[in-house]
Each structure stands twice: as C-alpha cells, then as structure tokens.
Scaffold this motif. Structure first.
Motif, PDB file in Angstrom:
ATOM      1  N   ARG A  32     154.482  55.488  18.894  1.00 16.42           N
ATOM      2  CA  ARG A  32     153.396  56.194  19.259  1.00 16.42           C
ATOM      3  C   ARG A  32     152.257  55.848  18.125  1.00 16.42           C
ATOM      4  N   VAL A  33     152.621  55.854  16.965  1.00 17.18           N
ATOM      5  CA  VAL A  33     151.567  55.655  15.777  1.00 17.18           C
ATOM      6  C   VAL A  33     151.156  54.065  16.070  1.00 17.18           C
ATOM      7  N   ALA A  34     152.185  53.368  16.137  1.00 16.32           N
ATOM      8  CA  ALA A  34     151.578  52.065  16.401  1.00 16.32           C
ATOM      9  C   ALA A  34     150.902  51.282  17.687  1.00 16.32           C
ATOM     10  N   ALA A  35     151.068  52.288  18.662  1.00 17.93           N
ATOM     11  CA  ALA A  35     150.426  51.714  20.017  1.00 17.93           C
ATOM     12  C   ALA A  35     149.104  52.410  19.882  1.00 17.93           C
ATOM     13  N   ALA A  36     148.750  53.323  19.316  1.00 21.59           N
ATOM     14  CA  ALA A  36     147.172  53.888  19.352  1.00 21.59           C
ATOM     15  C   ALA A  36     146.840  54.633  18.025  1.00 21.59           C
ATOM     16  N   PRO A  37     146.855  54.122  16.951  1.00 22.98           N
ATOM     17  CA  PRO A  37     146.848  54.776  15.839  1.00 22.98           C
ATOM     18  C   PRO A  37     145.531  55.606  15.771  1.00 22.98           C
ATOM     19  N   ASP A  38     144.332  55.277  16.134  1.00 31.49           N
ATOM     20  CA  ASP A  38     143.250  56.061  16.009  1.00 31.49           C
ATOM     21  C   ASP A  38     142.728  56.798  17.251  1.00 31.49           C
ATOM     22  N   ARG A  39     143.719  57.167  18.197  1.00 27.23           N
ATOM     23  CA  ARG A  39     143.525  57.883  19.173  1.00 27.23           C
ATOM     24  C   ARG A  39     143.732  59.224  18.809  1.00 27.23           C
ATOM     25  N   LEU A  40     143.099  60.088  19.555  1.00 23.25           N
ATOM     26  CA  LEU A  40     143.164  61.745  19.115  1.00 23.25           C
ATOM     27  C   LEU A  40     144.772  62.012  19.363  1.00 23.25           C
ATOM     28  N   ALA A  41     145.536  62.587  18.968  1.00 22.14           N
ATOM     29  CA  ALA A  41     146.848  63.022  19.063  1.00 22.14           C
ATOM     30  C   ALA A  41     147.217  64.503  19.379  1.00 22.14           C
ATOM     31  N   LEU A  42     146.463  65.374  18.200  1.00 16.37           N
ATOM     32  CA  LEU A  42     146.964  66.687  18.172  1.00 16.37           C
ATOM     33  C   LEU A  42     145.798  67.688  17.887  1.00 16.37           C
ATOM     34  N   VAL A  43     145.521  68.713  18.559  1.00 15.11           N
ATOM     35  CA  VAL A  43     144.682  69.675  18.219  1.00 15.11           C
ATOM     36  C   VAL A  43     144.954  71.164  17.994  1.00 15.11           C
ATOM     37  N   ASP A  44     144.578  71.589  17.100  1.00 10.69           N
ATOM     38  CA  ASP A  44     145.153  73.127  16.733  1.00 10.69           C
ATOM     39  C   ASP A  44     144.218  74.026  17.554  1.00 10.69           C
ATOM     40  N   PRO A  45     145.029  75.227  17.834  1.00 11.64           N
ATOM     41  CA  PRO A  45     144.567  76.474  18.400  1.00 11.64           C
ATOM     42  C   PRO A  45     143.297  76.574  18.182  1.00 11.64           C
ATOM     43  N   ARG A  46     142.099  77.070  19.067  1.00 13.62           N
ATOM     44  CA  ARG A  46     140.791  77.059  18.699  1.00 13.62           C
ATOM     45  C   ARG A  46     140.546  78.601  17.803  1.00 13.62           C
ATOM     46  N   ASN A  47     141.432  79.453  17.840  1.00 13.79           N
ATOM     47  CA  ASN A  47     141.601  80.754  17.151  1.00 13.79           C
ATOM     48  C   ASN A  47     142.309  80.604  15.641  1.00 13.79           C
ATOM     49  N   LYS A  48     142.682  79.469  15.043  1.00 10.62           N
ATOM     50  CA  LYS A  48     143.342  79.377  14.172  1.00 10.62           C
ATOM     51  C   LYS A  48     142.814  79.997  12.948  1.00 10.62           C
ATOM     52  N   ASP A  49     141.587  80.209  12.833  1.00  5.86           N
ATOM     53  CA  ASP A  49     141.094  80.573  11.643  1.00  5.86           C
ATOM     54  C   ASP A  49     141.124  82.297  11.641  1.00  5.86           C
ATOM     55  N   ASP A  50     141.047  82.845  12.944  1.00  9.64           N
ATOM     56  CA  ASP A  50     141.566  84.344  12.955  1.00  9.64           C
ATOM     57  C   ASP A  50     143.048  84.483  12.641  1.00  9.64           C
ATOM     58  N   LEU A  51     143.724  83.661  13.166  1.00 12.83           N
ATOM     59  CA  LEU A  51     145.325  83.704  13.252  1.00 12.83           C
ATOM     60  C   LEU A  51     145.860  83.414  11.531  1.00 12.83           C
ATOM     61  N   LEU A  52     145.199  82.693  10.794  1.00 15.99           N
ATOM     62  CA  LEU A  52     145.921  82.096   9.529  1.00 15.99           C
ATOM     63  C   LEU A  52     144.803  81.839   8.389  1.00 15.99           C
ATOM     64  N   GLY A  53     143.651  81.962   8.870  1.00 20.40           N
ATOM     65  CA  GLY A  53     142.582  82.273   7.754  1.00 20.40           C
ATOM     66  C   GLY A  53     142.050  80.849   7.452  1.00 20.40           C
ATOM     67  N   VAL A  54     142.320  79.733   8.304  1.00 24.27           N
ATOM     68  CA  VAL A  54     141.926  78.417   8.080  1.00 24.27           C
ATOM     69  C   VAL A  54     141.337  77.769   9.285  1.00 24.27           C
ATOM     70  N   PRO A  55     140.215  77.021   9.235  1.00 21.81           N
ATOM     71  CA  PRO A  55     139.641  76.574  10.229  1.00 21.81           C
ATOM     72  C   PRO A  55     140.923  75.395  11.112  1.00 21.81           C
ATOM     73  N   PRO A  56     140.457  75.458  12.235  1.00 18.35           N
ATOM     74  CA  PRO A  56     141.362  74.435  13.100  1.00 18.35           C
ATOM     75  C   PRO A  56     141.067  72.921  12.948  1.00 18.35           C
ATOM     76  N   ARG A  57     141.930  72.069  13.145  1.00 19.92           N
ATOM     77  CA  ARG A  57     142.017  70.531  12.962  1.00 19.92           C
ATOM     78  C   ARG A  57     142.042  69.874  14.251  1.00 19.92           C
ATOM     79  N   ARG A  58     141.841  68.582  13.904  1.00 17.48           N
ATOM     80  CA  ARG A  58     142.078  67.516  15.298  1.00 17.48           C
ATOM     81  C   ARG A  58     142.544  66.272  14.604  1.00 17.48           C
ATOM     82  N   LEU A  59     143.830  65.948  14.773  1.00 15.47           N
ATOM     83  CA  LEU A  59     144.320  64.547  14.030  1.00 15.47           C
ATOM     84  C   LEU A  59     144.538  63.435  15.059  1.00 15.47           C
ATOM     85  N   THR A  60     144.132  62.290  14.432  1.00 15.91           N
ATOM     86  CA  THR A  60     144.711  60.994  15.340  1.00 15.91           C
ATOM     87  C   THR A  60     146.124  60.857  14.945  1.00 15.91           C
ATOM     88  N   TRP A  61     146.770  59.852  15.788  1.00 11.69           N
ATOM     89  CA  TRP A  61     148.164  59.444  15.235  1.00 11.69           C
ATOM     90  C   TRP A  61     148.326  59.112  13.873  1.00 11.69           C
TER      91      TRP A  61
END
Length: 558
Positions: A32-61
């Motif tokens: 998966r990483v080799a096929a599309a390294p710079d495509r969006l892969a993973l998104v945090d819950p939008r309410n992560k800050d309320d849940l764990l006290g840290v902002p949500p993130r969005r990561l590419t492969w």
C-alpha cells in the motif's frame, strides 16, 4: 503458542488450493505504501480532542509508515521482540492503527482490549495471554487507564502510554535510525504466515472470556469476504464506528482498507451527530452500523436531514437479525443497499449482498447456503467455506428445509483453536467443522438459503459489544441480598440490546438496582456490562433439569 497455529496438513491443503498464500500483514502494508505514498490513508475521529486531549490528525501512507517505524523502534528499545504478546487498550485513533502495524512489522502479537475494560478484565486477560507489555493512554475522560493497568498487572515489563513518556520517546526517535533498527530486526525475524498476529477475546456464554488467536493466513483469507461484498476499491472512504478489538472492527473495516487502500476514517466513541458529520465531511462511501441504529435513522428523517449521505454506496450490518422493512426502506428511500453479515471471532460465516440477492427483504432474512449444486455466489469465500447443519439433539446432518440445526463451518477463514484450548471443550466436531452454537434452517426454492432461527448461546450484544451473562451472574450471586439471578438482554432501538438482571431476593431482603450497580462497580468491571434494568421475582423459570429458561425471560421482557 504464537508460532505455527495451523497444522502442516491444513497449510499444505489450503495453499495448494490457492486459499492461503505467503502474504503477511506487513507485506500488505508495504504494498500500500509503495503504491500511493502521498495519498491520504488515515483520519482520526473528529472529536479526538474531547476524547484524549489532543487534536485529530490526517496521515498519508508515507507518513503512516514513518510513524509505524518510530513506534516499532520504541518497542525494540523496551525489549519487545517477535512472539511477545502486547496488550493494547486504545480507542479508534491513528495511534491504534499504528500499534497494529508496528507490531506486525516486528512479529509481536497484538491482544486488543475494549477501552471500557477495567482492572477486573485486564487482570484476568493479561494472565491468560501472558502480556509482556501494554500500550494505552494516560488519560481518557476522567479515567487514568495507564495507572489502572499498572495496578492490575504489576509484573509487566513496561506500560507505554500516549500522553505520557511515549510521546517524548516517539518525538525523540530519529526516522532514519528507526528505519535501520526496525528493518534489521524484520530481516532477522521474517514473518511466517502461520504465525499468530492477534489474540482477540470472545465472551461466549462462560464467565471467563476465551482467547481467539489468529494468523496472517486466516485473517487475510477472511478479508476477501469484506472486500468482495461491498465491492471495495482504492477509491473508497471507509468510516469505522466499530472498536478495532474483534471481528467487526478488524475484519469489517481495518483489513479491507489495508487490502485495497483508500481512506480509513476512525470514529470513537459512538456519537450519532459526529458519525453523521463524518459521513458528510469525509464523503464516506461505505460504513457499518447495527440494525437498530439503521432502523432508527430510517424512522427519523429529521436526524438524517442534518447530514449529506449521498456519497454512501452501501452499509454493512449484522450482530442481530435485520428487519426486512429496514433493509427495504434504505434501498427504496435512499438508494443504499444493506449488506447482511453473520460471523464470529472464531470464523466469519455468511454474508448476503445486494449483487447476489437484489431483493432487500430476502437479503434481510436469508444467508447463502454455500455448496448447493447449480447455485453460485460472487464472494470468493463461497467457494472456500463449507457449511453444514447438524441436529443438536440427534447429531444427524440436516438436509431438509424447515428442520433446525446447528450451523457448522470449515475452511480457510476458521481459526485454529482457543488460547490454552486443552483446558476447554473442543470447538470442532468429528469432521473438523467449527461448532458455532447458532441455529439455522434450510430455506428457499432450491434450498439455497439458510435462515437464522436463534442464538443457541445466551450472549447479550449491546451496541456491538459482547456481554457474557454468566460473568455478571457470578458477581451478582455474591451480593448479600441475592438468592438467585439471571442476566438477559432486552430490546433497545439504538443499542440493539440492553442488560437486565432478573433477581430472586433472599428472604427479608430488599434489592435495588443502585445496590447491584454499586456491588458490580466495586468489582471494577467495564461500565457497558452494568445492568440498566432490574426485575425481581419469587423464582426463576427452569426446565426439568434445572436450567434457567432465559428465552422465557427474554420474551417477557420484550
């Protein structure tokens, strides 16, 4: 127990048939990483800050792989190696995905626990699985999970907690150094597809949960089922509201994403307004939801009016029978097909999708009866999984319509056996089929369908979480005012089922729900297992041999 779970004969047979291959979890991730390294892969819950006290993130492969290598390097520095079992208690976040992938890169076995588990469950399961270390969070709401784990399992090699020193360790790890360290370990400890990669937990009907070890072989064979049914591709956006601790979250969402690519959007804990907002904002194309929630949304047009669900192609559902009007309603009103899944941690069983069964009411009622001559199904597991029904009283194989029989399964998706299974009853019959404990009948014009009759087990499924009544009954029986007790589920339009304690008080004693809840909380059990209703009786209905007739109780409560 973490190496070579399946017998050599089974491995040889299933690889010869092409059902198993040399694929591994880490190998799939690398593709998966080799096929599309710079495509969006993973998104945090939008309410992560309320849940764990840290902002949500969005990561590419590419970014995800860098995080995986840094975390894997931290694991190595703490002495974790291939074959060790790591307890994990994290909500659905970027971090949980990273932990899975880092462990699989090193050959470490992941044993995920629901975030609701407390010291009672952590102590029990940690001892059963032999946790070497544990990963969790420092804070979750008003709880301190890391401190709870240290109390429950004082003999652990280490407890790593996001929100504590783990954050600093990750930040201080040089990416190039981590890559060299991790690749050297991976080269020295190549993964065998027959290695154990997870130990999940199934409540069953016993008070002590059973560990379900899984290998690369059977997880990856199962993943095709949840790719084929919704026809997933790398263009899909998967919204995952199920905890990634068992079959629904791992094989329903995580592994299909890993197999095809696309985007995985995490959601936790379940919150309807957040869930609908994520569908709108992320343009989700596929998600999963319990049938009770889908019925509620269909009935409440005002709730759906707040969201744009036009991106959704299909929705997967299961864990309880699907009401035919609900499945038809989603198709007629919204043009969205519902995929009907039936499975378990021990082995995914059956699935009915809109392509094979266009009639939504049939799709709600029936599952495929694989192997019927002249009947074909598009999912590749239909050609790999063998099913049979067995009369639970006589042991005879059921071949005629309308006669109830226990569903039994055999094939590459079925697990090898329970953790420390020598102490448990054999889950397989004399022909090597898994005894599911679920009762079906043969149906359809050509006998091509199976129709679900009832759970043979007394498991309660509350919001997708399994609750073993025997565990709660055992704890409540120690209450000074309880003479007899049965714990059963009763219907709920959102969660599917809620928990009711049916109690026979001791003579002269008065028992209240608050009393029982206080008693259970003192045992430090997970909050989702707590009864929400109390019924008191002079006695409990029993059959001639003394078994409590829980079906009677469930019927009365409903």
């Amino acid at each position: 127990m973490t190496r070579g779970l399946h017998s050599r004969e089974r491995v040889e047979e299933y690889t010869r048939l092409g059902w198993w291959s040399d694929e591994t979890m880490d190998g799939l991730f690398r593709v998966r990483v080799a096929a599309a390294p710079d495509r969006l892969a993973l998104v945090d819950p939008r309410n992560k800050d309320d849940l764990l006290g840290v902002p949500p993130r969005r990561l590419t492969w590419r970014e995800l792989e860098a995080e995986v290598n840094r975390l894997a390097a931290v694991f190595l520095r703490h002495g974790l190696r291939a074959g060790d079992v790591l307890g994990v208690q994290l909500p659905n976040t970027v971090e949980l995905v990273t932990v899975y992938l880092a462990c699989w890169r090193l050959g470490i076995v992941v044993s995920p626990l629901p975030v609701q588990y407390r010291e009672h469950e952590v102590t029990e399961l940690g001892a059963l699985a032999g946790f070497a270390a544990f990963v969790t969070v420092a804070r979750s709401g008003d709880r301190r999970p890391a401190d709870e784990v240290r109390t429950a399992l004082p003999g652990l090699r280490t407890v790593l907690a996001y929100g504590e020193d783990l954050d600093a360790e990750l930040a201080g790890t040089d990416p190039e150094e981590a890559l060299r360290l991790v690749e050297a370990h991976a080269a020295a400890h190549p993964a065998d597809p027959n290695d154990c990669v997870t130990i999940c937990w199934t409540s069953g009907t016993e008070s002590t949960p059973k560990g379900v070890p899984r290998t690369h072989y059977d997880w990856l064979a199962m993943s095709w089922a949840t790719v084929d049914a919704p026809r997933l591709t790398g263009d899909d956006v998967l919204l995952n509201p199920f905890p990634m601790v068992n079959m629904a979250g791992i094989n329903g969402m995580f592994l299909p994403w890993l197999r095809v690519g696309g985007v995985l959007v995490q959601h936790h804990p379940f919150d309807l307004s957040t869930f609908l907002a994520q569908i709108t904002e992320e343009r989700a194309t596929y998600t999963v939801a319990p049938p009770a929630l889908l019925s509620l949304l269909l009935a409440r047009a005002d709730l759906l009016a707040r969201a744009d669900i036009s991106s959704l192609r299909l929705i997967g559902s299961g864990s309880a029978p699907l009401p035919p009007p609900m499945v038809k309603g989603w198709q007629d009103v919204h043009g969205i097909g519902i995929v009907n899944f039936f499975g378990s941690n021990e082995g995914i069983a059956l699935l009915t999708d809109p392509h094979d069964v266009p009639d939504p009411e049939q799709r709600a009622r029936y599952f495929p009866r694989y192997g019927v001559p002249g009947v074909t199904w598009t999912s590749r597991i239909s050609r790999q999984v063998s099913v049979r029904l067995v009369d639970p009283d006589t042991g005879e194989e059921v071949t005629e319509p309308g006669r109830p029989g226990e569903l039994r399964l055999k094939g590459p998706t079925v697990f090898a056996g329970y953790l420390k299974g020598e102490r448990l009853p054999d889950p397989f019959d004399e022909q090597g089929y898994l005894r599911t404990g679920d009762v079906f009948v043969i149906d359809g014009e050509r006998g091509e369908f199976l129709r679900y009759v009832d759970r043979a087990k007394d498991l309660i499924i509350r919001g997708g979480m399994n609750i073993a009544p025997a565990e709660i009954e055992g704890l409540l029986s120690a209450h000074p005012g309880v003479a007899d007790v049965a714990v059963v589920g009763y219907p709920d339009e959102v969660l599917g089922e809620r928990v009711c304690a049916v109690v026979v008080p001791k003579e002269g004693a008065e028992v209240t729900l608050d009393d029982l809840l206080g008693h259970l909380r003192a045992a430090r059990i997970a909050s989702y297992k707590l009864p929400e209703r109390l019924e008191t009786r002079a006695d409990l209905p029993r059959n001639p041999v003394g078994k409590i007739l829980k079906r009677e109780l469930r019927s009365e409560l409903a």
